[in-house]
Design an enzyme around this catalytic site. Structure first.
Site, PDB file in Angstrom:
ATOM      1  N   VAL A  40       0.838  -1.200   0.000  1.00 22.86           N
ATOM      2  CA  VAL A  40       0.000   0.000   0.000  1.00 22.86           C
ATOM      3  C   VAL A  40       0.874   1.252   0.000  1.00 22.86           C
ATOM      4  O   VAL A  40       0.611   2.218  -0.728  1.00 22.86           O
ATOM      5  CB  VAL A  40      -0.969  -0.008   1.203  1.00 22.86           C
ATOM      6  N   TRP A  50      -7.567  -8.503   2.456  1.00 21.80           N
ATOM      7  CA  TRP A  50      -7.019  -9.316   1.360  1.00 21.80           C
ATOM      8  C   TRP A  50      -6.278  -8.450   0.328  1.00 21.80           C
ATOM      9  O   TRP A  50      -6.617  -8.434  -0.862  1.00 21.80           O
ATOM     10  CB  TRP A  50      -8.151 -10.099   0.685  1.00 21.80           C
ATOM     11  N   ASP A  68      -9.659  -6.299   8.450  1.00 21.92           N
ATOM     12  CA  ASP A  68     -10.818  -7.145   8.756  1.00 21.92           C
ATOM     13  C   ASP A  68     -10.520  -8.087   9.930  1.00 21.92           C
ATOM     14  O   ASP A  68     -11.443  -8.594  10.568  1.00 21.92           O
ATOM     15  CB  ASP A  68     -11.172  -7.992   7.526  1.00 21.92           C
ATOM     16  N   ASP A 107      11.957   3.559  12.539  1.00 22.57           N
ATOM     17  CA  ASP A 107      11.628   2.185  12.923  1.00 22.57           C
ATOM     18  C   ASP A 107      10.423   2.210  13.871  1.00 22.57           C
ATOM     19  O   ASP A 107      10.521   2.681  15.007  1.00 22.57           O
ATOM     20  CB  ASP A 107      12.850   1.551  13.594  1.00 22.57           C
ATOM     21  N   LEU A 108       9.314   1.664  13.405  1.00 20.13           N
ATOM     22  CA  LEU A 108       8.076   1.726  14.200  1.00 20.13           C
ATOM     23  C   LEU A 108       8.106   0.796  15.413  1.00 20.13           C
ATOM     24  O   LEU A 108       7.202   0.859  16.253  1.00 20.13           O
ATOM     25  CB  LEU A 108       6.860   1.412  13.318  1.00 20.13           C
ATOM     26  N   TYR A 110      -2.002 -10.708  15.583  1.00 17.33           N
ATOM     27  CA  TYR A 110      -1.950  -9.604  14.610  1.00 17.33           C
ATOM     28  C   TYR A 110      -3.229  -8.761  14.709  1.00 17.33           C
ATOM     29  O   TYR A 110      -3.169  -7.527  14.815  1.00 17.33           O
ATOM     30  CB  TYR A 110      -1.774 -10.174  13.203  1.00 17.33           C
TER      31      TYR A 110
END
Ligand SMILES: NC(=O)c1ccc[n+]([C@@H]2O[C@H](COP(=O)([O-])OP(=O)(O)OC[C@H]3O[C@@H](n4cnc5c(N)ncnc54)[C@H](OP(=O)(O)O)[C@@H]3O)[C@@H](O)[C@H]2O)c1
Length: 308
Positions: free
Chosen positions: A12, A155, A101, A35-36, A130
């Site tokens: 994305v 997805w 989702d 760096d997250l 997750y």
């Protein structure tokens, strides 16, 4: 407008990076620069960079691996987005964040046992680490009071990176038969379409004559996927059909066999129902969602154009 874009090496983020050109000054640090997993550094970076808009598609997306790395998944998917939201609240910056989702259990059905799409306000109940980490990220942003939009999608695929579309195209060229799960339902979403939809909404933000009123009406959570539904098996059949039509397969199309999730065990549980109701997206932003098949067609067409 100064735009801080995270995750530009992901599906994305890469699509956003390509499509945002011309919208403002884009700052797209890689993981080595931002760096997250280090929320303190994220806070300092935002203070230094002073963005007007943060686009945050970066995430810990290794769903199975997350089961053994909950702290890391939480730092990237929840703690850093929380810091972004806090800093955005202080500075007046806008935060656009992506979620999933997988915040839902995937068990929503009507009385006849049909899968029903989830609405934004439906109760969440993640079934894996997750999903829990992404939900915590959402909750921190929602509670922060910053100007935010959270786009839950499902997805995701693209012609870039590691994803189901590219895996199936590779396997179709290697194997005579593909066994694919046929009891999980969702709407495949191309990264390009998601980026294009984001851009459409960012333009609406920019054009708002009364920003205060705009945010009062539109701030919050949205489900952003194409229309329609399919299973992973149905998605594979469509990929093979459309790829064959474009002569993208090197040999005859493989036989596709649907299997239950129980025949394909994974470390993390997956929801059966990943369908997201997008009526709110259409209502607020006048975005008509194309079918998932049309979105796949656009994605594969862009590949043909690039290869010409
Ligand atoms: N993929 C899906 O099917 C799916 C479904 C629903 C929702 N979503 C959501 O959609 C968004 C975009 O997903 P995607 O498919 O584009 O993900 P992706 O292709 O896996 O990309 C993830 C991006 O995050 C970056 N990243 C990971 N850990 C990082 C860290 N510690 N610091 C900085 N950057 C880090 C990666 O950088 P590196 O290149 O350095 O690893 C990469 O650029 C995410 O919020 C995801 O949760 C995805």
């Amino acid at each position: 407008m100064r735009i801080l874009l995270t995750g530009s090496t992901g599906q994305v983020g890469n699509a956003l990076l390509r499509q945002l050109q011309g919208l403002g000054t884009i700052i797209a640090p890689g993981r080595d620069q931002l760096d997250l997993s280090q929320p303190k550094l994220v806070r300092q970076a935002i203070r230094d960079l002073q963005p007007d808009l943060i686009l945050n598609p970066a995430a810990y997306t290794a769903v199975d691996k997350a089961e053994n790395e909950p702290d890391l998944a939480n730092a990237i998917n929840a703690e850093s987005p929380a810091v972004m939201a806090e800093e955005a609240k202080k500075s007046g910056c806008i935060l656009i964040h992506y979620s999933t989702d997988y915040v839902f259990s995937g068990s929503k059905q009507d009385d006849s046992g049909n899968w029903v799409p989830y609405k934004e306000q439906d109760a969440t109940h993640p079934v894996n680490v997750y999903g829990q980490s992404k939900l915590s990220g959402e909750q921190a942003i929602l509670q922060s009071g910053c100007r935010h939009l959270i786009f839950r999608t499902s997805w995701v695929y693209s012609l870039f990176g590691k994803n189901f579309l590219l895996t199936m195209l590779r396997l179709a060229n290697e194997r005579p038969e593909l066994k694919v799960v046929n009891d999980q339902w969702g709407a495949p979403t191309s990264a390009d379409w998601l980026a294009q939809t984001t851009l459409d909404i960012v333009r609406q933000i920019q054009q708002a004559e009364k920003p205060g009123e705009w945010w009062a009406q539109h701030q919050g959570l949205y489900h952003v996927t194409p229309a329609g539904k399919t299973s992973w098996c149905g998605f594979t059949e469509e990929i093979i059909t459309q790829a064959s039509q474009r002569q993208m397969l090197l040999k005859d199309a493989p036989n596709i066999l649907g299997i239950p999730s129980s025949d394909y065990p994974t470390p993390a549980r997956r929801p059966h129902n990943s369908l997201l109701d997008t009526a709110k997206l259409t209502q607020h932003f006048s975005i008509q969602t194309p079918t998932w098949q049309a979105v796949l067609d656009s994605c594969l067409t862009s590949n043909s154009v690039r290869n010409q």
